[in-house]
Design a protein around this motif. Sequence first.
Motif, short mmCIF file in Angstrom:
data_model
loop_
_atom_site.label_atom_id
_atom_site.label_comp_id
_atom_site.label_asym_id
_atom_site.label_seq_id
_atom_site.Cartn_x
_atom_site.Cartn_y
_atom_site.Cartn_z
N PHE A 1 16.84 18.47 2.16
CA PHE A 1 16.61 17.06 1.81
C PHE A 1 17.20 16.14 2.88
CE2 PHE A 1 17.61 13.09 -0.37
CZ PHE A 1 16.45 12.86 -1.12
N VAL A 2 18.42 16.45 3.32
CA VAL A 2 19.06 15.65 4.37
C VAL A 2 18.25 15.74 5.66
CG1 VAL A 2 21.10 15.47 5.85
CG2 VAL A 2 21.37 15.74 3.38
N GLY A 3 17.84 16.95 6.01
CA GLY A 3 17.06 17.12 7.23
C GLY A 3 15.74 16.38 7.19
N ALA A 4 15.08 16.41 6.04
CA ALA A 4 13.81 15.70 5.90
C ALA A 4 14.01 14.20 6.08
CB ALA A 4 13.20 15.99 4.52
N LEU B 1 16.33 6.22 4.59
CA LEU B 1 17.45 6.41 3.65
C LEU B 1 17.09 5.94 2.25
CD1 LEU B 1 20.44 5.21 5.87
CD2 LEU B 1 19.92 7.57 5.21
N VAL B 2 16.48 4.77 2.16
CA VAL B 2 16.10 4.23 0.85
C VAL B 2 14.93 5.00 0.27
CG1 VAL B 2 15.41 2.14 -0.39
CG2 VAL B 2 16.93 1.96 1.59
N PHE B 3 13.96 5.31 1.14
CA PHE B 3 12.72 5.95 0.71
C PHE B 3 12.98 7.29 0.03
CE2 PHE B 3 9.20 8.86 1.77
CZ PHE B 3 8.11 8.17 1.24
N MET B 4 13.81 8.13 0.64
CA MET B 4 13.99 9.48 0.12
C MET B 4 14.74 9.48 -1.21
SD MET B 4 12.44 11.71 1.95
CE MET B 4 13.24 13.25 1.55
N LEU B 5 15.72 8.62 -1.36
CA LEU B 5 16.43 8.57 -2.64
C LEU B 5 15.56 7.96 -3.73
CD1 LEU B 5 20.08 7.58 -1.63
CD2 LEU B 5 19.12 9.84 -2.08
N GLY C 1 0.82 -1.21 0.00
CA GLY C 1 0.00 0.00 0.00
C GLY C 1 0.85 1.25 0.00
N LEU C 2 1.94 1.24 0.77
CA LEU C 2 2.87 2.37 0.78
C LEU C 2 3.54 2.52 -0.58
CD1 LEU C 2 4.40 4.53 2.47
CD2 LEU C 2 6.10 2.77 2.95
N ALA C 3 3.98 1.39 -1.15
CA ALA C 3 4.62 1.42 -2.47
C ALA C 3 3.69 2.01 -3.53
CB ALA C 3 5.05 0.01 -2.87
N ALA C 4 2.41 1.68 -3.43
CA ALA C 4 1.44 2.10 -4.45
C ALA C 4 1.26 3.61 -4.49
CB ALA C 4 0.10 1.41 -4.20
N VAL C 5 1.25 4.28 -3.33
CA VAL C 5 0.98 5.72 -3.33
C VAL C 5 2.24 6.55 -3.53
CG1 VAL C 5 -1.14 5.58 -2.01
CG2 VAL C 5 1.03 5.78 -0.80
N TYR C 6 3.41 5.99 -3.24
CA TYR C 6 4.64 6.78 -3.36
C TYR C 6 5.57 6.28 -4.48
CZ TYR C 6 3.73 9.42 0.91
OH TYR C 6 3.19 10.26 1.85
N ASN C 7 5.22 5.17 -5.14
CA ASN C 7 6.03 4.65 -6.24
C ASN C 7 7.44 4.30 -5.76
OD1 ASN C 7 6.61 3.90 -8.88
ND2 ASN C 7 7.09 5.97 -9.57
N VAL C 8 7.50 3.57 -4.63
CA VAL C 8 8.80 3.24 -4.02
C VAL C 8 8.82 1.75 -3.64
CG1 VAL C 8 9.41 5.54 -3.18
CG2 VAL C 8 7.87 4.12 -1.83
N PRO C 9 8.97 0.85 -4.60
CA PRO C 9 8.89 -0.59 -4.27
C PRO C 9 9.97 -1.07 -3.32
CG PRO C 9 9.64 -0.24 -6.53
CD PRO C 9 9.17 1.08 -6.04
N LEU C 10 11.21 -0.62 -3.50
CA LEU C 10 12.29 -1.10 -2.65
C LEU C 10 12.14 -0.57 -1.22
CD1 LEU C 10 14.91 -2.61 -2.23
CD2 LEU C 10 16.15 -0.62 -3.12
N ALA C 11 11.89 0.74 -1.09
CA ALA C 11 11.73 1.32 0.25
C ALA C 11 10.55 0.71 0.98
CB ALA C 11 11.55 2.84 0.13
N ALA C 12 9.47 0.43 0.25
CA ALA C 12 8.29 -0.16 0.89
C ALA C 12 8.58 -1.58 1.39
CB ALA C 12 7.12 -0.17 -0.09
N GLN D 1 7.62 11.55 -7.25
CA GLN D 1 6.92 12.42 -6.32
C GLN D 1 7.61 13.79 -6.16
OE1 GLN D 1 3.96 11.69 -4.91
NE2 GLN D 1 3.97 9.78 -6.07
N TYR D 2 8.93 13.80 -6.21
CA TYR D 2 9.68 15.06 -6.09
C TYR D 2 10.67 15.16 -7.26
CZ TYR D 2 7.74 15.46 -1.41
OH TYR D 2 6.87 15.57 -0.34
#
Length: 411
Positions: free
Chosen positions: A356-359, A374-378, A159-170, A210-211
């Motif tokens: 970006f680092v602070g976020a 770490l994985v999610f933001m990149l 569900g997280l991967a689906a809304v943020y397009n982040v399969p590895l981070a999810a 997303q960004y």
Amino acid sequence: MKILSPKLIFSLLLIGAAAGITGIVLTLLLHTVQHLAFGYPLNIELSYRVMVEESSPLRRLTVLLLCGGLVGVGWVMLHRLASPLVSIKTAVANGQRMPLAATLIHALLQIVTVGLGSPLGREVAPREISAALAERWAASRGFDEEERKILLACASGAGLAAVYNVPLAAAVFALETLLLSWSRERLLAALLACGTAVLVVRAALGDVIQYPLLNFPLPDEWFNAWALAAAPLLALGVWAFERSMDRLPEIPRRKPAMVWVALLSFALIGLMAWYFPEIMGNGKAGNQLSFQATLGWRQAFGLLAAKWAALLLATLAGAYGGRITPSMMLGGLIAFLAACVWNVWLPGVDMGAAAFVGATVFLGVAQKMPITALVFMLELSRQSPALWLPLCLCLMLTLLVYRALPMRQAI
């Protein structure tokens, strides 16, 4: 579990597809609510930041009052009339069943209220629906307790991967925050579900970044030094935010008085949005400003204070939602302000990269998921892995300082 059975593999693929469809439906619902709330035709593509910034202050206040009414009436009625809600963590850890109807209503309320300007995040809703559906599937197919846990955790990650397009981070998220263990089989299970969810979403909505930012400059020794210097400030920020949340008065959410509390709270958020429209929604608008370094220190300070207060008010009002993007916004603005001070006295660092680092660091520490962050933001931004050095330096020291502070929570 030593191997993934064909039955489990099929279920993971099915659950991933269901999570992808859920993500598509909720994304379209969110965008529909946003367009209708601010008077834009549905066929016009605009970012939420542009919508709120170009709307009149009175319209923003009116929309937030509507949001407050929905928060108050919606969740009071849900708590009074529906089955008690069960969180995903509780369902995974203790085997409690998530009530399907109540969970669906609960999730839809989150999406609609975020679309109307609630300052919380949208990512919990698709995770909860996906997990509730996975639980029904697991029960109907006779999976054992270990397999059931894997299905629920992977569904939540999907569900997280689906809304943020982040399969590895999810996939990392499912292991780090829900299964709380690492193994080859569990990682493969999470990747199957999360990858399938993203493939389904990309087939319908495209490969959305997303960004979409310009590449930040490669970090040098001064940027790495800034990352270490900013760490104590970020740790104090997480600690102070948690303490302020802990001190909110607890009002039973079943009480009709919560309707008036919600209306008053969102009226105050509306007054702050009169001057700081970017506090509306999950925080992406504020992140866009700080990551692109298109604001001054006065606006950054005002946005930080207003978003902080808005999150407290929304929580007091009984609203539900995620904390991922709000945490990013708080951390990004704190780091942006730290970079403003640094650049006055020392060799300059890139303001957007600092935000970006602070976020990333604030997200990892506040949400108890440092590896995922770490994985999610990149993955979210498609920035260079070269940022991992200052990210890891800042995250390491922030965790050390945070753990030394009083009344800390385990991470």
